[in-house]
Design a protein around this motif. Structure first.
Motif, short mmCIF file in Angstrom:
data_model
loop_
_atom_site.label_atom_id
_atom_site.label_comp_id
_atom_site.label_asym_id
_atom_site.label_seq_id
_atom_site.Cartn_x
_atom_site.Cartn_y
_atom_site.Cartn_z
N GLU A 203 0.86 -1.20 0.00
CA GLU A 203 0.00 0.00 0.00
C GLU A 203 0.88 1.24 0.00
N PRO A 204 1.56 1.49 -1.12
CA PRO A 204 2.49 2.63 -1.15
C PRO A 204 1.77 3.96 -0.92
N TYR A 205 0.54 4.06 -1.42
CA TYR A 205 -0.24 5.30 -1.30
C TYR A 205 -1.36 5.03 -0.31
N ASP A 206 -1.38 5.79 0.77
CA ASP A 206 -2.31 5.55 1.87
C ASP A 206 -3.76 5.56 1.39
N LYS A 207 -4.46 4.45 1.61
CA LYS A 207 -5.80 4.35 1.02
C LYS A 207 -6.80 5.27 1.73
N HIS A 208 -6.55 5.60 2.99
CA HIS A 208 -7.45 6.54 3.67
C HIS A 208 -7.30 7.94 3.09
N LEU A 209 -6.05 8.30 2.76
CA LEU A 209 -5.83 9.61 2.15
C LEU A 209 -6.42 9.67 0.74
N VAL A 210 -6.31 8.56 0.01
CA VAL A 210 -6.91 8.51 -1.34
C VAL A 210 -8.42 8.71 -1.23
N ALA A 211 -9.06 7.99 -0.29
CA ALA A 211 -10.52 8.09 -0.14
C ALA A 211 -10.90 9.50 0.30
N ALA A 212 -10.13 10.06 1.25
CA ALA A 212 -10.44 11.40 1.74
C ALA A 212 -10.30 12.42 0.61
N ALA A 213 -9.27 12.27 -0.20
CA ALA A 213 -9.04 13.23 -1.30
C ALA A 213 -10.19 13.17 -2.31
N LYS A 214 -10.69 11.96 -2.56
CA LYS A 214 -11.82 11.85 -3.50
C LYS A 214 -13.05 12.56 -2.95
N ASN A 215 -13.29 12.41 -1.63
CA ASN A 215 -14.43 13.09 -1.00
C ASN A 215 -14.28 14.60 -1.05
N ILE A 216 -13.07 15.05 -0.73
CA ILE A 216 -12.82 16.50 -0.73
C ILE A 216 -13.01 17.06 -2.14
N ALA A 217 -12.50 16.36 -3.12
CA ALA A 217 -12.63 16.81 -4.51
C ALA A 217 -14.11 16.91 -4.88
N ALA A 218 -14.88 15.89 -4.49
CA ALA A 218 -16.32 15.91 -4.81
C ALA A 218 -16.99 17.12 -4.14
N GLU A 219 -16.65 17.36 -2.87
CA GLU A 219 -17.24 18.52 -2.16
C GLU A 219 -16.87 19.84 -2.82
N MET A 220 -15.63 19.89 -3.33
CA MET A 220 -15.17 21.14 -3.93
C MET A 220 -15.58 21.26 -5.40
N GLY A 221 -16.22 20.23 -5.92
CA GLY A 221 -16.61 20.25 -7.33
C GLY A 221 -15.42 20.11 -8.27
N ILE A 222 -14.34 19.50 -7.77
CA ILE A 222 -13.17 19.25 -8.63
C ILE A 222 -13.29 17.83 -9.17
N ASP A 223 -13.20 17.72 -10.49
CA ASP A 223 -13.28 16.40 -11.13
C ASP A 223 -11.91 15.73 -10.99
N VAL A 224 -11.82 14.62 -10.27
CA VAL A 224 -10.53 13.93 -10.18
C VAL A 224 -10.62 12.53 -10.76
N LYS A 225 -9.51 12.12 -11.37
CA LYS A 225 -9.36 10.75 -11.82
C LYS A 225 -8.45 10.05 -10.81
N SER A 226 -8.30 8.74 -10.94
CA SER A 226 -7.30 8.07 -10.13
C SER A 226 -6.66 6.99 -11.00
N GLY A 227 -5.46 6.56 -10.62
CA GLY A 227 -4.82 5.55 -11.44
C GLY A 227 -3.37 5.29 -11.08
N VAL A 228 -2.76 4.50 -11.94
CA VAL A 228 -1.40 4.01 -11.72
C VAL A 228 -0.40 4.91 -12.46
N TYR A 229 0.63 5.32 -11.71
CA TYR A 229 1.69 6.18 -12.26
C TYR A 229 2.90 5.31 -12.56
N ILE A 230 3.46 5.48 -13.74
CA ILE A 230 4.71 4.80 -14.07
C ILE A 230 5.83 5.82 -14.05
#
Ligand code: HPA
Length: 272
Positions: free
Chosen positions: A158-185
């Motif tokens: 779990e290199p990227y903290d899953k609680h922070l990922v979930a929180a960031a998605k919620n915050i983005a939704a509240e702020m009306g920011i469209d976010v994607k998620s995915g794998v970085y190479i």
């Protein structure tokens, strides 16, 4: 001098100049400086004045540690990062992350500009990084392991903290920011990829590609820090016609998306 002793010297130098221990560290990617504008800045330390610090060479990178408050939380910003393609070795380019950890940073937030392979992405999108693939030719933990800094064989489930990922998605939704998620190479650059390379990177599981982040994240995880990372999609690699990319266009697209990224990171820090 051993890495551990260098870290201690650099940390002592910095500690003597700051009033508050940072809890959060932020690495700003190319063109993503707007977080520095909204920070309540307290202390500015140029890299060239810091013992054992490398000095950055790329346009669009200021080259300083900025200490202050973001959402009321003591934070250190790395304005300007070090890239492998500049010629630093992995120990040099990840040294600031070691120092952040030694200064008391518990959570590292990393940003970057990246090329998109996922065909649902558009230029200017934010992509929360949920996982990565390391294609750098050298590993930052290669060599004798110093147990004082971390374990020999770090878990990377779990290199990227899953609680922070979930929180960031919620915050983005509240702020009306469209976010994607995915794998970085992460790979070394400095060439952008060929059309065949973008297609291959997509086939092996990548949604975005860039020349940074992976080494810093590995070192942060080695040191036991929590990590959150976000890419700004500055160009699209997969299309019917090959698209030319320049560094200037990358900086411009990153600059346009930077306020969105800054708002997201600021919102996330408020929640920590
Ligand atoms: N490839 C690699 N690095 C990048 C890209 C890209 O398309 N865009 C921004 N950084």
């Amino acid at each position: 001098m051993e890495l551990f002793d260098k870290i201690a010297e650099t940390t002592a130098f910095i500690s003597g100049r700051i009033a508050h221990q940072p809890k959060v560290g932020v690495i700003l990617g190319s063109g993503l400086g707007s977080l520095a504008e909204i920070m309540e800045k307290e202390v500015f330390i140029p890299y060239h004045s810091i013992p054992h610090f490398p000095v950055s060479t790329v346009e669009g990178h200021a080259g300083a540690l900025i200490f202050g408050k973001l959402s009321g939380v003591d934070t250190v910003l790395m304005a300007g990062r070090f890239h492998y393609y500049e010629g630093y070795d992995m120990a040099e380019l990840t040294f600031p992350v070691r120092v952040m950890k030694a200064l008391g940073v518990e959570t590292l937030m990393v940003s970057n500009a990246a090329g998109g392979m996922n065909t649902s992405f558009k230029i200017g999108d934010l992509m929360i990084i949920t996982d990565h693939i390391n294609l750098f030719p050298e590993h930052p933990l290669r060599g004798r392991n110093d147990e004082r800094l971390g374990t020999r064989f770090p878990d990377m489930s779990e290199p990227y903290d899953k609680h922070l990922v979930a929180a960031a998605k919620n915050i983005a939704a509240e702020m009306g920011i469209d976010v994607k998620s995915g794998v970085y190479i992460g790979l070394q650059g400095p060439t952008f990829e060929t059309p065949a390379e973008y297609r291959w990177l997509h086939v092996i599981g990548g949604d975005a590609v860039g020349m940074s982040t992976v080494p810093e994240v590995i070192v942060a995880r080695h040191g036991g820090m929590r990590v959150f990372a976000v890419s700004v999609i500055t160009d699209l690699g997969i299309s019917d016609e090959p698209i030319k990319i320049t560094h200037e266009e990358v900086l411009e697209a990153a600059g346009e998306a930077a306020p969105k990224m800054a708002a997201l990171v600021q919102g996330l820090i408020k929640m920590l």
